[in-house]
Design a protein around this motif. Structure first.
Motif, PDB file in Angstrom:
ATOM      1  N   ARG A  50     -30.768  26.158 -11.893  1.00 56.61           N
ATOM      2  CA  ARG A  50     -30.280  27.145 -12.870  1.00 56.61           C
ATOM      3  C   ARG A  50     -30.261  26.554 -14.275  1.00 56.61           C
ATOM      4  NH1 ARG A  50     -24.844  29.496 -11.328  1.00 56.61           N
ATOM      5  NH2 ARG A  50     -25.411  31.111 -12.796  1.00 56.61           N
ATOM      6  N   ALA A  51     -29.829  25.322 -14.416  1.00 60.33           N
ATOM      7  CA  ALA A  51     -29.784  24.684 -15.735  1.00 60.33           C
ATOM      8  C   ALA A  51     -31.192  24.547 -16.317  1.00 60.33           C
ATOM      9  CB  ALA A  51     -29.108  23.319 -15.639  1.00 60.33           C
ATOM     10  N   MET A  52     -32.154  24.159 -15.497  1.00 66.29           N
ATOM     11  CA  MET A  52     -33.529  24.027 -15.994  1.00 66.29           C
ATOM     12  C   MET A  52     -34.071  25.377 -16.460  1.00 66.29           C
ATOM     13  SD  MET A  52     -35.418  21.212 -13.549  1.00 66.29           S
ATOM     14  CE  MET A  52     -35.185  22.111 -12.023  1.00 66.29           C
ATOM     15  N   VAL A  64     -32.161  32.880  -8.053  1.00 64.21           N
ATOM     16  CA  VAL A  64     -32.196  31.857  -9.094  1.00 64.21           C
ATOM     17  C   VAL A  64     -33.358  32.143 -10.043  1.00 64.21           C
ATOM     18  CG1 VAL A  64     -32.527  29.389  -9.554  1.00 64.21           C
ATOM     19  CG2 VAL A  64     -31.091  30.115  -7.655  1.00 64.21           C
ATOM     20  N   ARG A  65     -34.443  32.671  -9.508  1.00 64.37           N
ATOM     21  CA  ARG A  65     -35.632  32.958 -10.319  1.00 64.37           C
ATOM     22  C   ARG A  65     -35.399  34.058 -11.349  1.00 64.37           C
ATOM     23  NH1 ARG A  65     -40.507  32.612  -5.896  1.00 64.37           N
ATOM     24  NH2 ARG A  65     -40.409  30.356  -5.675  1.00 64.37           N
ATOM     25  N   GLU A  66     -34.351  34.826 -11.172  1.00 64.90           N
ATOM     26  CA  GLU A  66     -34.062  35.902 -12.118  1.00 64.90           C
ATOM     27  C   GLU A  66     -33.441  35.391 -13.409  1.00 64.90           C
ATOM     28  OE1 GLU A  66     -31.661  38.748 -10.041  1.00 64.90           O
ATOM     29  OE2 GLU A  66     -33.181  39.056  -8.494  1.00 64.90           O
ATOM     30  N   GLU A  67     -33.022  34.129 -13.415  1.00 62.78           N
ATOM     31  CA  GLU A  67     -32.380  33.560 -14.595  1.00 62.78           C
ATOM     32  C   GLU A  67     -33.390  32.816 -15.443  1.00 62.78           C
ATOM     33  OE1 GLU A  67     -28.700  31.521 -14.170  1.00 62.78           O
ATOM     34  OE2 GLU A  67     -28.381  32.394 -12.195  1.00 62.78           O
ATOM     35  N   GLY A  68     -33.300  33.000 -16.737  1.00 62.72           N
ATOM     36  CA  GLY A  68     -34.075  32.206 -17.682  1.00 62.72           C
ATOM     37  C   GLY A  68     -35.573  32.249 -17.450  1.00 62.72           C
ATOM     38  N   ARG A  70     -32.399  27.863 -17.592  1.00 56.75           N
ATOM     39  CA  ARG A  70     -31.678  28.294 -18.795  1.00 56.75           C
ATOM     40  C   ARG A  70     -31.945  27.395 -20.001  1.00 56.75           C
ATOM     41  NH1 ARG A  70     -25.688  28.960 -16.168  1.00 56.75           N
ATOM     42  NH2 ARG A  70     -26.037  30.877 -15.017  1.00 56.75           N
ATOM     43  N   GLY A  71     -32.620  26.278 -19.778  1.00 52.86           N
ATOM     44  CA  GLY A  71     -32.866  25.340 -20.865  1.00 52.86           C
ATOM     45  C   GLY A  71     -31.634  24.531 -21.237  1.00 52.86           C
ATOM     46  N   GLU A  72     -30.720  24.369 -20.286  1.00 59.64           N
ATOM     47  CA  GLU A  72     -29.478  23.626 -20.518  1.00 59.64           C
ATOM     48  C   GLU A  72     -29.638  22.186 -20.027  1.00 59.64           C
ATOM     49  OE1 GLU A  72     -26.660  27.524 -19.583  1.00 59.64           O
ATOM     50  OE2 GLU A  72     -26.652  25.825 -18.206  1.00 59.64           O
ATOM     51  N   ASP A  73     -28.687  21.352 -20.425  1.00 62.82           N
ATOM     52  CA  ASP A  73     -28.642  19.995 -19.886  1.00 62.82           C
ATOM     53  C   ASP A  73     -28.358  20.069 -18.390  1.00 62.82           C
ATOM     54  OD1 ASP A  73     -29.046  18.863 -22.357  1.00 62.82           O
ATOM     55  OD2 ASP A  73     -26.907  18.563 -22.746  1.00 62.82           O
ATOM     56  N   LEU A  74     -28.889  19.106 -17.665  1.00 65.38           N
ATOM     57  CA  LEU A  74     -28.593  19.062 -16.228  1.00 65.38           C
ATOM     58  C   LEU A  74     -27.123  18.752 -16.030  1.00 65.38           C
ATOM     59  CD1 LEU A  74     -31.710  17.199 -14.832  1.00 65.38           C
ATOM     60  CD2 LEU A  74     -31.259  19.644 -14.876  1.00 65.38           C
ATOM     61  N   PRO A  75     -26.515  19.319 -14.986  1.00 66.24           N
ATOM     62  CA  PRO A  75     -25.080  19.106 -14.779  1.00 66.24           C
ATOM     63  C   PRO A  75     -24.748  17.664 -14.414  1.00 66.24           C
ATOM     64  CG  PRO A  75     -26.039  20.298 -12.928  1.00 66.24           C
ATOM     65  CD  PRO A  75     -27.104  20.176 -13.969  1.00 66.24           C
ATOM     66  N   ALA A  76     -23.672  17.187 -14.988  1.00 62.96           N
ATOM     67  CA  ALA A  76     -23.174  15.852 -14.647  1.00 62.96           C
ATOM     68  C   ALA A  76     -22.388  15.954 -13.345  1.00 62.96           C
ATOM     69  CB  ALA A  76     -22.281  15.333 -15.756  1.00 62.96           C
ATOM     70  N   SER A  77     -22.336  14.847 -12.627  1.00 67.36           N
ATOM     71  CA  SER A  77     -21.636  14.859 -11.347  1.00 67.36           C
ATOM     72  C   SER A  77     -20.940  13.536 -11.103  1.00 67.36           C
ATOM     73  CB  SER A  77     -22.638  15.129 -10.215  1.00 67.36           C
ATOM     74  OG  SER A  77     -22.001  15.054  -8.969  1.00 67.36           O
ATOM     75  N   ARG A  78     -19.717  13.619 -10.597  1.00 69.76           N
ATOM     76  CA  ARG A  78     -18.973  12.426 -10.183  1.00 69.76           C
ATOM     77  C   ARG A  78     -19.206  12.116  -8.715  1.00 69.76           C
ATOM     78  NH1 ARG A  78     -14.739  15.416 -12.454  1.00 69.76           N
ATOM     79  NH2 ARG A  78     -14.552  15.008 -14.651  1.00 69.76           N
ATOM     80  N   PHE A  79     -19.887  13.007  -8.030  1.00 71.45           N
ATOM     81  CA  PHE A  79     -20.044  12.849  -6.588  1.00 71.45           C
ATOM     82  C   PHE A  79     -20.702  11.526  -6.185  1.00 71.45           C
ATOM     83  CE2 PHE A  79     -22.079  13.456  -2.472  1.00 71.45           C
ATOM     84  CZ  PHE A  79     -20.958  13.760  -1.723  1.00 71.45           C
ATOM     85  N   PRO A  80     -21.766  11.070  -6.860  1.00 68.45           N
ATOM     86  CA  PRO A  80     -22.333   9.780  -6.452  1.00 68.45           C
ATOM     87  C   PRO A  80     -21.317   8.639  -6.505  1.00 68.45           C
ATOM     88  CG  PRO A  80     -23.879  10.938  -7.851  1.00 68.45           C
ATOM     89  CD  PRO A  80     -22.592  11.721  -7.892  1.00 68.45           C
ATOM     90  N   ALA A  81     -20.465   8.626  -7.517  1.00 72.66           N
ATOM     91  CA  ALA A  81     -19.438   7.575  -7.612  1.00 72.66           C
ATOM     92  C   ALA A  81     -18.418   7.717  -6.492  1.00 72.66           C
ATOM     93  CB  ALA A  81     -18.745   7.625  -8.969  1.00 72.66           C
ATOM     94  N   VAL A  82     -17.990   8.939  -6.208  1.00 74.45           N
ATOM     95  CA  VAL A  82     -17.007   9.179  -5.143  1.00 74.45           C
ATOM     96  C   VAL A  82     -17.589   8.778  -3.787  1.00 74.45           C
ATOM     97  CG1 VAL A  82     -15.705  10.978  -3.924  1.00 74.45           C
ATOM     98  CG2 VAL A  82     -15.806  10.985  -6.422  1.00 74.45           C
ATOM     99  N   LEU A  83     -18.834   9.176  -3.537  1.00 78.24           N
ATOM    100  CA  LEU A  83     -19.477   8.831  -2.267  1.00 78.24           C
ATOM    101  C   LEU A  83     -19.642   7.319  -2.139  1.00 78.24           C
ATOM    102  CD1 LEU A  83     -20.844   9.839   0.336  1.00 78.24           C
ATOM    103  CD2 LEU A  83     -22.992   9.898  -0.947  1.00 78.24           C
ATOM    104  N   SER A  84     -20.038   6.674  -3.223  1.00 80.86           N
ATOM    105  CA  SER A  84     -20.181   5.211  -3.198  1.00 80.86           C
ATOM    106  C   SER A  84     -18.863   4.522  -2.885  1.00 80.86           C
ATOM    107  CB  SER A  84     -20.708   4.706  -4.543  1.00 80.86           C
ATOM    108  OG  SER A  84     -21.997   5.196  -4.774  1.00 80.86           O
ATOM    109  N   LEU A  85     -17.783   4.990  -3.494  1.00 78.53           N
ATOM    110  CA  LEU A  85     -16.470   4.399  -3.222  1.00 78.53           C
ATOM    111  C   LEU A  85     -16.044   4.633  -1.772  1.00 78.53           C
ATOM    112  CD1 LEU A  85     -14.569   5.236  -6.524  1.00 78.53           C
ATOM    113  CD2 LEU A  85     -15.331   2.995  -5.723  1.00 78.53           C
TER     114      LEU A  85
END
Length: 130
Positions: A92-94, A17-21, A96-111
């Protein structure tokens, strides 16, 4: 799918991971790690809850007991796997200077947990003993 396979490979080779960005401010990497650890604590709690349902509710009908226990155990497994995948994706996103990835997992786990909780309420109120 190829991105997921690459992320799984990075689970076991985080030095790649350290090899990126560029290296982000260490505080962000540490915050990412704390989030990872929080997800692991959640996974452990779900797994413990699954074992507790199975071991400490012997009077509950077998199908209900096993079904609730497996739902909690499965949620714990998914939560632990999602934790490491999310950690890699965020790191990896940090870099690369990208936005952090969005995730539906917290909603799915909560349900999923809400469904198990409602089922447990129904079982307790209904008094469905085996």
């Amino acid at each position: 799918m190829i991105e997921f396979v690459r992320n799984v490979r990075l689970w076991f080779a985080p030095q790649e991971v350290r090899e990126e960005g560029r290296t982000p401010d260490y505080r962000f990497s540490l915050a990412n790690e704390r989030t990872f650890l929080a997800w692991l604590r959640t996974a452990l709690a779900l797994i413990g809850g699954g074992f507790a349902v199975d071991q400490f509710l012997p009077g509950l009908r077998w199908a209900w007991r096993v079904g609730l226990a497996l739902a909690l155990l499965g949620s714990g497994v998914l939560c632990s796997l999602r934790a490491v995948n999310h950690w890699v994706r965020c790191e990896r996103a940090m870099r690369r200077g990208e936005d952090l990835p969005a995730s539906r997992f917290p909603a799915v786990l909560s349900l999923a947990i809400a469904v198990v909780a409602v089922a447990m309420v129904v079982v307790v109120v209904g008094g469905w003993a085996g």
